[in-house]
Scaffold this motif. Structure first.
Motif, PDB file in Angstrom:
ATOM      1  N   LYS A   1     -19.113 -81.454  86.074  1.00 35.40           N
ATOM      2  CA  LYS A   1     -20.372 -80.704  85.408  1.00 35.40           C
ATOM      3  C   LYS A   1     -21.630 -81.699  85.360  1.00 35.40           C
ATOM      4  O   LYS A   1     -22.643 -81.193  85.509  1.00 35.40           O
ATOM      5  N   SER A   2     -21.094 -83.100  85.187  1.00 37.22           N
ATOM      6  CA  SER A   2     -22.495 -84.078  85.272  1.00 37.22           C
ATOM      7  C   SER A   2     -23.116 -84.053  86.782  1.00 37.22           C
ATOM      8  O   SER A   2     -24.297 -84.137  86.805  1.00 37.22           O
ATOM      9  N   LEU A   3     -22.083 -83.951  87.791  1.00 37.73           N
ATOM     10  CA  LEU A   3     -22.683 -83.729  88.958  1.00 37.73           C
ATOM     11  C   LEU A   3     -23.418 -82.651  89.101  1.00 37.73           C
ATOM     12  O   LEU A   3     -24.653 -82.379  90.089  1.00 37.73           O
ATOM     13  N   VAL A   4     -23.224 -81.284  88.859  1.00 36.13           N
ATOM     14  CA  VAL A   4     -24.125 -80.064  88.835  1.00 36.13           C
ATOM     15  C   VAL A   4     -25.302 -80.249  88.047  1.00 36.13           C
ATOM     16  O   VAL A   4     -26.258 -79.892  88.604  1.00 36.13           O
ATOM     17  N   GLU A   5     -25.212 -80.934  86.936  1.00 35.41           N
ATOM     18  CA  GLU A   5     -26.525 -81.180  86.295  1.00 35.41           C
ATOM     19  C   GLU A   5     -27.501 -82.168  87.171  1.00 35.41           C
ATOM     20  O   GLU A   5     -28.641 -81.872  87.138  1.00 35.41           O
ATOM     21  N   LEU A   6     -26.832 -83.100  87.619  1.00 38.52           N
ATOM     22  CA  LEU A   6     -27.627 -83.758  88.707  1.00 38.52           C
ATOM     23  C   LEU A   6     -28.130 -83.330  89.902  1.00 38.52           C
ATOM     24  O   LEU A   6     -29.393 -83.605  90.202  1.00 38.52           O
ATOM     25  N   ILE A   7     -27.673 -82.367  90.123  1.00 33.65           N
ATOM     26  CA  ILE A   7     -28.103 -81.607  91.598  1.00 33.65           C
ATOM     27  C   ILE A   7     -29.198 -80.772  90.938  1.00 33.65           C
ATOM     28  O   ILE A   7     -30.337 -80.479  91.761  1.00 33.65           O
ATOM     29  N   ASP A   8     -29.346 -80.276  89.991  1.00 30.19           N
ATOM     30  CA  ASP A   8     -30.478 -79.471  89.353  1.00 30.19           C
ATOM     31  C   ASP A   8     -31.430 -80.321  88.639  1.00 30.19           C
ATOM     32  O   ASP A   8     -32.527 -79.747  88.436  1.00 30.19           O
ATOM     33  N   ASP A   9     -31.441 -81.442  88.589  1.00 29.55           N
ATOM     34  CA  ASP A   9     -32.321 -82.294  88.090  1.00 29.55           C
ATOM     35  C   ASP A   9     -33.025 -83.139  88.847  1.00 29.55           C
ATOM     36  O   ASP A   9     -32.561 -84.425  89.301  1.00 29.55           O
ATOM     37  N   THR A  10     -33.983 -82.860  89.861  1.00 24.19           N
ATOM     38  CA  THR A  10     -34.667 -83.452  90.677  1.00 24.19           C
ATOM     39  C   THR A  10     -35.098 -84.768  90.236  1.00 24.19           C
ATOM     40  O   THR A  10     -35.029 -85.874  91.021  1.00 24.19           O
ATOM     41  N   GLU A  11     -35.830 -84.703  89.068  1.00 19.77           N
ATOM     42  CA  GLU A  11     -36.624 -85.794  88.584  1.00 19.77           C
ATOM     43  C   GLU A  11     -35.422 -86.918  88.332  1.00 19.77           C
ATOM     44  O   GLU A  11     -35.638 -88.370  88.597  1.00 19.77           O
TER      45      GLU A  11
END
Length: 705
Positions: A661-671
């Protein structure tokens, strides 16, 4: 009497409460005007045979009142009605196709005119439509001097086409129960006894091995294998020049294929064995040990839940593990099917689309992400299946405080649809559903502590009250349930809700450790199963480690060099190898997987998630990460070049979900991703990843102050 008229007639015969035009028009997807015409035909039939007609009560609806004996007699007559109407266009299409496909006989068009009772011009138009339809599969219809009308094209395409056509017009359950025109044509091509025998082999060799739990998939596999067997018997085989997609593995699927070959005296080539084995593996849902896509499926399942929650406002992320687990397992199978042009058909997709429009549309909107991965369009059938998981979850979250009836659900449309029916019964009528069974499991009812049976298929079970319902509850069904419960209100019980025992299991595990014991995967699963047997709810997400719990500073490599993707994978995995989280063969497996299946590990823009299967050399859960001084190309058309790569070592399909789930958030957070990529030191990296500096830095600052 036409098939639709018989089905509407049977609906009146099977219910005891009034039906409205609105209810029936939605249920049978016809206009109220058409429905009135059907009612006229039904009443004419009843009057001609000296039965009472359907009556209408103002404000209530229509009802047919007959003694039980007469009702059963009429149901038998309606089902066995052999009166023949002229064939519909879709029936003629199927008859033409199957007659031409049957290479044991010669198809001549003038003979088909008589068989289908149509003129030459009508048959010419039917042939034009057939040719147009087959064109999308790369199949042509040719007229040969000695062979008559034949199909020409790749054998794989012909089999897939037959599978899709038959599936779109009927299903195995209907073939086994009804004698309508479509079923007759199909059973002329695929013998009913053959289908029954295949189903028996399936239940003995695949179902008992827990390879499959969904009745819909059982039907899909049975039908495809029947088509395959028929084509092989006729000498229509796949080209030996075509490279087989996968090696044959020992196991339930191979045993299933071997038993069929022995039973039907089939002697297929090795290439054919590989073909049908691969097809069966593709049709069934997958687990992490049988699919290279298991990590992608987890990422997509998490992203899908977050997307549908955002669009609908329903807090699906708070729902228990069933939603994630169901989606994850379905998506693994979906990815394999879609990539290999194998279609699963959902018999309830139109009803699902209408009944759960908001959720369906949210899932359909997300389907673009899945299509980006597979490079193939996602069918409405698959979207409908995914919607059912969310609908079931929503129904479960809304269930009442108490369940006061104890019952079982029997449904042959699939386990997920059966669970949806069960959830709706629990939510709307205070019914505790003890189990969801298929028609093949009726013997289990005797072993269950239940008082009522709800079923979506006609069954005989004299020991307990039975109510026949649609798989997805219509308004008429709801009225039936209310009347049924009122009739059997003496069956009420008082049952307590399941308690959330997450904290309790955490305390129990801590006590084991404090007493000098150790917690292994096997021992944990035994404890968890014990809790479930005592109806204690566990939110396993709360006891899973988070990314910061597993990713230590020693596993973070910054600003590293890599000549190519192989070196990058090897280098990022080294910290895990040194800590004995993985074995050396795990690195080899990760590289081999990319060589075989392509750059599927590049899961986001500039981000790769290197991984292999747990059995390839994982000792315990672990993760490492590396940023690259110079970007490296993995071969992904959209997400290259890679600038940051994680290495995941997972021991099973669920213990690392919070990390995913943390990696998914990272994929969607370009900044946030860009901050990680340019981080020059450990402090900057941890601040970007976790939102605060590492604990040791905070302690150092406190000492200085």
């Amino acid at each position: 009497m036409k098939e639709r008229t018989r089905r509407i007639f049977a609906r009146f015969l099977r219910v005891s409460t009034p039906l409205t035009f609105e209810d029936l028009s939605k249920e049978f997807r016809i206009s109220e005007r058409t429905l009135r015409n059907e009612l006229v035909l039904i009443n004419e039939y009843l009057a001609e045979n000296n039965y009472p007609v359907v009556t209408t009560s103002r404000g209530e609806g229509m009802k047919l009142v007959l003694p039980d004996k007469e009702t059963k007699k009429l149901l038998a007559q309606v089902g066995d009605n052999k009166e023949k109407d002229y064939y519909r266009p879709d029936e003629r299409f199927l008859a033409l196709l199957l007659d031409i496909t049957d290479t044991t006989k010669t198809t001549l068009l003038y003979e088909m005119e008589g068989k289908l009772q149509v003129s030459k011009s009508t048959l010419d138009e039917d042939m034009r439509k057939l040719r147009q339809y087959l064109n999308q599969y790369g199949i042509s219809v040719e007229s040969l001097t000695k062979q008559g009308i034949v199909l020409q094209g790749d054998e794989r395409s012909i089999r897939s086409m037959l599978f899709e056509v038959i599936n779109s017009m009927t299903d195995i359950d209907q073939l086994m129960r009804y004698t309508d025109t479509v079923s007759k044509f199909v059973l002329d091509y695929l013998d009913r006894k053959v289908l029954q025998t295949l189903g028996k082999h399936y239940d003995e060799l695949l179902k008992k091995s827990n390879v499959e739990t969904n009745h819909v998939y059982r039907n899909q596999i049975t039908l495809f294998v029947a088509i395959w067997g028929r084509r092989v018997q006729e000498g229509n085989t796949v080209s030996e020049l075509t490279k087989a997609r996968a090696e044959i593995k020992e196991g339930p699927v191979r045993n299933f294929v071997d038993s069929i070959c022995a039973d039907f005296s089939l002697y297929p080539s090795l290439n054919e064995i590989k073909y049908i084995t691969f097809t069966i593996e593709s049709l069934k849902p997958k687990d992490m040990n049988s699919s290279f896509d298991w990590v992608a499926a987890q990422l997509l399942a998490i992203q899908l839940i977050e997307h549908v929650e955002k669009v609908t406002g329903i807090p699906f992320s708070q729902e228990e593990e069933d939603l994630y687990e169901g989606l994850y397992k379905h998506i693994t199978g979906l990815l394999s099917r879609t990539k290999n042009d194998l279609q699963v058909f959902n018999p309830l997709k139109d009803t699902i689309k209408e009944t759960y429009a908001v959720i369906y549309n949210a899932v359909a909107c997300f389907s673009k992400r899945i299509e980006d991965y597979t490079k193939k369009a996602l069918s409405e059938d698959e979207i409908g299946f995914l919607t059912v998981y969310f609908s079931t979850s929503a129904s479960r979250m809304n269930q009442e405080e108490q369940d006061v009836y104890q019952a079982v659900v029997v449904c042959n449309h699939g386990i997920s649809t059966g669970k949806l029916l069960a959830s709706n019964l629990k939510r709307q009528f205070n019914i505790e559903i003890v189990a969801v069974l298929s028609s093949y499991e009726l013997a289990f009812i005797d072993k269950l502590d239940v008082d009522l049976i709800f079923t979506s298929i006609p069954i005989e079970y004299p020991k307990k009250p039975i109510l026949l319902l649609n798989p997805i509850l219509m308004e008429s069904d709801k009225k039936e349930v209310k009347a049924f419960l009122f009739e059997h209100q003496n069956k009420r019980r008082t049952i307590s809700n399941k308690l959330d025992a997450t904290k309790l299991i955490q305390d129990v595990l801590a006590l084991i450790v404090d007493s000098g014991g150790t917690i292994t995967q096997e021992s944990y699963e035994k404890v968890e199963e014990t809790f479930k047997q005592h109806h204690l709810k566990i939110n396993t997400r709360e006891i899973q480690p988070m990314l910061q719990d597993v990713l230590t500073d020693s596993n973070i490599l910054l600003n590293q060099e890599g000549q190519d993707w192989k070196e990058v994978i090897t280098k990022v995995a080294m910290p895990l190898l040194q800590e004995e989280v993985i074995e050396g063969r795990y690195i080899t497996a990760m590289i081999k997987s990319v060589e075989e299946f392509g750059p599927y590990i590049v899961v986001g823009k500039h981000l790769a998630l290197a991984h292999a299967r747990p059995e390839d050399g994982v000792n315990k859960l672990g993760i490492s990460v590396m940023t690259l001084k110079e970007p490296v190309h993995f071969g992904h058309p959209d997400n290259d070049p890679v600038k940051i790569v994680f290495c995941l070592a997972a021991v099973n399909s669920h213990s690392h979900i919070r990390i995913m789930k943390s990696l998914v958030e990272l994929i969607d957070d370009t900044e946030k991703l860009n901050k990680l990529i340019v981080a020059k030191d450990m402090r900057a990296f941890n601040e970007a990843l976790h939102g605060n500096p590492p604990i040791q830095d905070i302690q150092s600052e406190q000492k200085i102050q």
